[in-house]
Every structure is written in C-alpha cells, then in structure tokens.
Design a protein around this motif. Sequence first.
Motif, PDB file in Angstrom:
ATOM      1  N   ILE A  81       0.862  -1.179   0.000  1.00 27.40           N
ATOM      2  CA  ILE A  81       0.000   0.000   0.000  1.00 27.40           C
ATOM      3  C   ILE A  81       0.896   1.226   0.000  1.00 27.40           C
ATOM      4  N   LYS A  82       0.958   1.878  -1.141  1.00 23.96           N
ATOM      5  CA  LYS A  82       1.882   3.008  -1.291  1.00 23.96           C
ATOM      6  C   LYS A  82       1.301   4.266  -0.639  1.00 23.96           C
ATOM      7  N   LYS A  83      -0.010   4.333  -0.556  1.00 24.46           N
ATOM      8  CA  LYS A  83      -0.652   5.426   0.179  1.00 24.46           C
ATOM      9  C   LYS A  83      -1.952   4.871   0.754  1.00 24.46           C
ATOM     10  N   ALA A  84      -2.117   5.019   2.049  1.00 19.28           N
ATOM     11  CA  ALA A  84      -3.364   4.579   2.667  1.00 19.28           C
ATOM     12  C   ALA A  84      -4.436   5.649   2.470  1.00 19.28           C
ATOM     13  N   GLY A  85      -5.669   5.227   2.393  1.00 18.07           N
ATOM     14  CA  GLY A  85      -6.766   6.179   2.209  1.00 18.07           C
ATOM     15  C   GLY A  85      -8.081   5.481   2.493  1.00 18.07           C
ATOM     16  N   LYS A  86      -9.187   6.257   2.531  1.00 18.85           N
ATOM     17  CA  LYS A  86     -10.437   5.644   2.951  1.00 18.85           C
ATOM     18  C   LYS A  86     -11.556   5.689   1.918  1.00 18.85           C
ATOM     19  N   ILE A 113      -7.694   8.766  -1.422  1.00 21.73           N
ATOM     20  CA  ILE A 113      -7.597   7.463  -2.095  1.00 21.73           C
ATOM     21  C   ILE A 113      -6.515   6.590  -1.480  1.00 21.73           C
ATOM     22  N   GLU A 114      -6.691   5.294  -1.653  1.00 18.58           N
ATOM     23  CA  GLU A 114      -5.687   4.319  -1.216  1.00 18.58           C
ATOM     24  C   GLU A 114      -5.041   3.726  -2.475  1.00 18.58           C
ATOM     25  N   ALA A 134     -11.549   9.185 -13.270  1.00 19.65           N
ATOM     26  CA  ALA A 134     -12.124   7.860 -12.990  1.00 19.65           C
ATOM     27  C   ALA A 134     -12.543   7.745 -11.526  1.00 19.65           C
ATOM     28  N   VAL A 135     -11.707   8.274 -10.617  1.00 18.10           N
ATOM     29  CA  VAL A 135     -12.040   8.203  -9.190  1.00 18.10           C
ATOM     30  C   VAL A 135     -13.319   8.986  -8.918  1.00 18.10           C
TER      31      VAL A 135
END
Lengths: 381, 346
Positions: B217-222, B250-251, B338-339
Amino acid sequence: MSTASASTLPRPSDQLAPGQLQKMLYDMILIRRFEEKTMQAYMQQKIGGFCHIYIGQEAVAVGSISALDQADPQKDPVVGGYRDHGFALAKGMHPNYCMAEMFGKVTGCAKGKGGSMHMFDKDRGMYGGHAIVGGQCPLGAGIAFGIQYEEKDGVVLCYLGDGALNQGAFFESMDLAAIWNLPVIFVLENNGWSMGTHIARGTAMAHDLKAKAEAFGMRYAECDGLDVLATFDCFAREVAATRNAKNPQWHRGDWDKLAYHRDGNANGPCFINVKTVRYQGHSMSDPQKYRKETGEVENAKSRDPIQGLVRHLIERGLATQEDITALDEKAKAMAAEAVAFAEASPDMPASEMFTDVYADVYGPYIAGGLPGIVTNKNSGQ
Amino acid sequence: MSERKIQYREAIREAMQEEMRLDARIFLMGEEVGEYNGSYKVSEGMLEEFGPRRIIDSPIAETGFAGLGIGAAMYGLKPIIEFMSWSFCLVAADQILNNAPKMRYMSGGQFGCPIVFRGNNGAGGQLGSTHSWSMESMFSSVPGLKLAVPSTPRDAKGLLKAGLKGQDPFFSLESERMLGMGARGRKDFSRYLHDGDLWAPPENDADFTIPLGLADIKKAGKDCTIVTAGRPVHFALEAAEALEKDGIDIEVVDVRTWRPLDIETIVKSVQKTGACVVVDQSWPFASVGSEVVAQIHERCFDDLDGPVLRVHNDDIAAPYNRNREQDMLPNARKITEAVKAALYRA
C-alpha cells in the motif's frame, strides 16, 4: 569433411568390441519393435495426439549416441525435436516410461503431462523432445553454454529435422554456437521431408548443405544415416573434436583477434548432415499420398540399417544367427512389456494436474483459490 | 529519513551484483550489457567486476540468446537475460512463452527453469508503437511464470533479488521512463513515499528481498482504492494530491507482481473503501486490469458502492506525437476523472 576423405581415415568402429556392436544392434531393434507397438497402440486409440514414428532412422540415434560417453549418461546431453522416441530410447530411457508417457499414464517419464513429442529423462541426460520446429536449437546451444560455463567436458547433441533448417531459431543458434565456440553438435536428421514438403522445395542450397555450416564458419560433416557404423564413425570423430571447446571471448580484448574459417574450428561446434529415410509418414495421421511415386522407402529398405548391421556381424563372425534371433526376441519382449506396463499403469490423476506448475505453490493467485472460476482443482473431483 | 540517492537503474544493478557475488551460477546476457556498459547503463561496471565469462554481450538474436538462457537454466545455471526493451522479446515468443514457463510441467517436474528475463517495458519516450509495448497483460496469462512491474528503486531491487533466488521463470518489467528516478533522492518521488523511505532500498542490507505476490500500500486512504503497478503508481499518487484538494482520500495499492497476484490485499482495501479504480499501462481488452476487475466483482460484490472502473493505455497503437502519446497513456488526469466517476462526484 566429405565422406570420401572420411573413408581414408581409420574407422573408430573398428575398435568396437563384439559386445558393443551387439548392443548397437539391440538398441536399433528395440527402437523398431517399440515403434511397431507404438503404431499398433495408436491405431487402437490407446495413444493420442501427434505421434511421429522413428522407424527407418534407428541408425541415426544409435550411431550418434553410441559415440557419446557411455559411463556417465548425464555428461553428454541430448535434446531434439518431436520425433523423439528413438533418441530417448537410445539415450537409455526405459521403454516402459516412454510407452506409459504416450498412454498418458502417471508412470510415464513426464507423468502423462508431455506425451509422444515431449520425452524427458534428466538422469539419462535426455533434455527433451520439443515440439515447435527449431525451438530446441537454442536449448541445445544453452546446454552447451552451461557445460562450457561450468568448465565441464561434455558435448551436446542437438537433433533437428530438415524442416527446422528454415527456422530462424536454427540460424541464431548456429551463430551463437560459432561465436562462443560452444561444445554442441547440430545433428540434422535429414529424411528429406518437412512433413509433406520435399527439402528441395523448402530449403535453399538443399543440394549442398555444407553451405549452412560454412555460413557460420562451423565444421561440417555428413554421413549415411542408414549405415550405423558409418554414422558412429562420423560422430566418434566429431564428438572428439567438439569436446572441450573453449570460448575465445572470455579473455577481454581478444575479440578483435577472432578469426573465422569457412571450414570451422578444429575444436568447436559442428553441423552434421545425417542422410536418412523415414519409412513411415510424417506422423500417424499422414497417408503419404505425396510420396508414392518416389520409391525412396523401397530403396531404403533394401539397405535397411538393422539388416546392414546384421550382415556385418554375421559376415565377420561377430555374432551368430542365434544371437541375432535372441536379441530380436529380447527386444520384442521389452516392447510388449512396455505396452503391458503402460496398460496396467494408472491414468495421470486429477491430483497431478496442478503440480509441477511452479517450484513452490500453484499460482496465479498467492492465496484464496479461484472462487469465480470453475476448474478441476476446486470442482471437487 | 535517509538522504540516500539511488536511481531505479542502480537498484536493479545492486540486486544483480549482490546475487552474483553470492551465486556463481548467475550470469547476465543481453545486447550491449558488457563492453558498452549497458544501453541504459543498468549494467554499468558489471563487466569490470565479473568479467566476460559472466557478463556476456549477445548479438541481436533474441530467440537465440533467450533460448540459450533456457537451455543453460535446464543445465543448472541461473541466467539473467536482458532484453534491451521488452518490445524486442516478441521475436523470441516461442522460447520465453513455450519453453521457459512450461518446462517444469511438460517434463513432469524433472527440469525446472530458474531464469530471469528483464528489461524496459512501457511507452512514453516517443519511440513509436513497435518500441512501446507493455507486456504484462499478454504474459500474465501464462501459467508457470512470475511477473513483476516494480514502481520504485526499492521494489525493483527487492523483487529482482527474490526472482533471482527463486526456481521459476521470473519476468521483471522495468520502466525505461523511470530508470533515472531517485537521482535526486526523495525529491524525485511523491511526498506519500517519503515517510519510511518507501522508495529506496535499505542501505547495506544484502539480505533485503521483497516476496513475490505481496502487494504494497503506497498510500493509505479511505474513499477509493486504486489498484495498479509500475509507472502508473506515480500517476496515481499524483492524482491523490489533486483529489486531496477535493476532499477525496484514495488508497493506492501497488500489486508489484501481477502474477502471482495478491488478491487478498486488494480485497481488504476494497472492503474498506467500497470503491475501486484499476490502472494498468497495457491495452484494456483482456488485460491484467480487466482480470483484477473480474476478481474484485467476484469477491467484493456486496462491498462495492458502484462498478469498478478502469484506466488503461487507450486502445490504439502508441502515437509518436509527444502530447498525444501522453494522452494515450494512463495519467493523473484520467485517474482523477475515474475516481470521481467511481464515487459519483464527476
């Protein structure tokens, strides 16, 4: 080296003991009897897929492999194409494992995963039949590279049919073998037919295949593949000349001093054109309509490799007719036993489907199986 | 936090050097790897250290030298075969797809094929389409091989070392556009990778490896999961900065290896966020991206608030024109869109 000049040299086969000659005869008869059983089993639909019969070419496998180191079968590896039963048996694979593989049985050399075209026997230095034409040539060069890298003194025989002569993989392998002076012999099993296409229609310079070796500055030899002793003589000389081939490029800076000669390196790789005749069709499904008029098989049968060696042994008093009959009976029994063994063996079980994919665990997912895809692995079989 | 400056290419080199010092059976073969010092300087200095027996310049004959490597691996060596570009490997397809990954199976387990194929993958250098292949989707479909697409010097080194220690054919798809990343240290990387030195391999640790099949996980997010690998990881992190301004967290899950695929980590992330965009630098049709989408739908149907969306190379040959080539690739703009679409915030 032409056959004419070879005939003036002392013949290595003159040094063979009667026992060794009888072993060569037995190996050829075994291949023939085995292949007769193979054809029968194929007709009975006990063997599936593509199946290429070696009958007619027995002297090629036996004459060449008899010239390799006999004490340690792993020392001089062989690799080849799909017409591989002959050189698998000549290399020492037990007929039971060969036949069981064709029957798709778990007792086969590859547990029923490979079939007729993919015979492997690591302990015997049999690096496989490979079924994409020409695809075995880089492997042969690579095995030879491994031998040279490890500074061992083995020689690789890389068998190919004349159909492979026109594949890029063959040319690239010849080039690499030449520039690195690899201990490999490319053995052309030249039966003149690339499936149903005659060599003259598919191969440039088919009348003078020395050109293929000259183009890479590689040693060339040719021999009569219907004559097992002539084949042995040729290979005994060339194997000796290929053994311990050294890479001239390992010494940095020497590359600009490299010299190539058309006739090749006296201690280096070799291309041997073994002229042979395929008695049967390309595969079991080939009725050979294209071939009826030539008479080549009838002519070859009059010079049959097995009968040739029988005559040689009888004329010189190296074996009696009773010896010959006994060898044939033994070969027939081995072939029959191979079929019985294959018949009696269990099928490749479903539990083997997912082994040997990876060294560790089955992929492609590290864990969790394949819930959305029905496979034999999770369908409860 | 280390002030280390290590380029992606140097990390690959370190991996090869360290493993070659440990294992005499490893050799490196490829076009221009020796006297030329590597066409992209990945193998710079290696000829000097290991000599011409182990660092071998090959002619331009991919079928020949890729297949030679496979034969050598059957014999017991551990070859590293470098493709100057993965785009050039297609002429060797029979060797790398028929012979390498199937050898163990077809020989009933008698002959393994412990070989590493590695080289540059992906478009972005205005090379035209023949030189711009991303191979992960075509190759990941083949049982018997393992395939990594490393996104950082740390991953490039750790994954390659794991591949070299393994017994199966390992395909390392490196990014030509990223070879110099890390020359300025952490400045070259998204701030999300700075903490804990997520971008750099540990110094003086020859035992460092990254297991194949373990996502990162290069960046955690919810709010939304991005599943990706390789260079697009950095596009996703760029998108994360833009989305943060809009209050979207974003994760970024970097799968690191497409085969084997760490589907468990992906599933856990999607269960947390309820939304997902898959970003893959190959063409969309029958791709690693579409495979991941299928897997997520099979496993996370009840967790999702909407369909999983995808960002790929556009379904065209890579154009030469600089701007249109960038448009064709997955990029931060496309990922951002897209997100937002996945979260119904477009």
